[in-house]
Design an enzyme around this catalytic site. Sequence first.
Site, mmCIF file in Angstrom:
data_model
loop_
_atom_site.group_PDB
_atom_site.id
_atom_site.type_symbol
_atom_site.label_atom_id
_atom_site.label_comp_id
_atom_site.label_asym_id
_atom_site.label_seq_id
_atom_site.Cartn_x
_atom_site.Cartn_y
_atom_site.Cartn_z
ATOM 1 N N THR A 128 0.823 -1.206 0.000
ATOM 2 C CA THR A 128 0.000 0.000 0.000
ATOM 3 C C THR A 128 0.858 1.256 0.000
ATOM 4 O O THR A 128 1.993 1.258 0.494
ATOM 5 C CB THR A 128 -0.901 0.010 1.255
ATOM 6 N N TYR A 151 -1.588 0.454 10.662
ATOM 7 C CA TYR A 151 -1.859 -0.319 9.448
ATOM 8 C C TYR A 151 -0.668 -0.262 8.495
ATOM 9 O O TYR A 151 -0.202 -1.290 7.993
ATOM 10 C CB TYR A 151 -3.112 0.207 8.749
#
Length: 317
Positions: A128, A151
């Site tokens: 990501t 995250y």
Amino acid sequence: MNRILVTGAAGFIGSHLCEELLKDEGNEVIGLDAYLDYTTPVWVKERHLSSLLTHPRFKHVKDDLLTVNWEQLLPGIDIVYHLAGMPGVRASFGPDFALYAKHNIVATQRLLEACKDSLVKRVIFASTSSVYGERKGKVDEDDLVLPLSPYGVSKLTCEHLCRIYSEQEGIPIVILRFFTVYGPRQRPDMAFHRFIKHMVEGVPIPLYGDGTQSRDFTYVGDCVRAVAAAATAKHLIGETINIGGRERASINTCIALIEQLLGQKASIRWMGHPAGEPKSTWADVSKAEKLLGYAPVVDLKDGLAAQIRYVQELYKR
């Protein structure tokens, strides 16, 4: 025949990827998904895979990466796409980080351990843009990585695990970093899905920040064509590659486009400053263009129109 395993096959990107891979008659796809409902209801995930379940070259395996018997599943697999994981930036703060550690870090390490004793030709890990943190201007794959959220830390840790297992065990790894993917089947917790659903229902949009934050938006159809190409593209092993979109825009611009497409004005409910999110993202995709032949074609307005049609249909069930 290439036998391809896709983890997270019932998810947003995973289900689209399975469909893209099956366009090639030389591919057989095994879709692994446990239907965990942390961000997406089970009935939505089942809907994602419904058209694939009767496909002669698709097999669904309902199992959890933390418990699946890799010794039974991996033999004969040529390519592994590891898309499964715990998503969401804001939810990763607080006690739920234990879930991120388990479903991202531990599950990935368990898969890599299994792959070192297999004959897989390529393992493609879905990472990501959150690993970059706050950056000004375009970011390329060699830029400093400094996540702003737990995250992002969990996904960067997975990248480091991939590197270690590549160097120490010889696993052929490719890492793809996705930049704000949107379109049909986007998770219900993601911004565009929430914006459209709330406007269709006539309730205020929950907006974090002042709306001036900008993102490099990547339409899911463009994204999965690049991801599918990573199965066979040459000179890819050991590479980390950005997958960004055709255009950047502010959140305010996106809301204005949704208003235009729906023909109604949005009501805004301000939610305060977003924890763990950068002010802007912008991908340098020159490596993807060179190695994957990547050329995103869907503009933001057309992509949002497709997502609006999906959300409207989804909630008419």
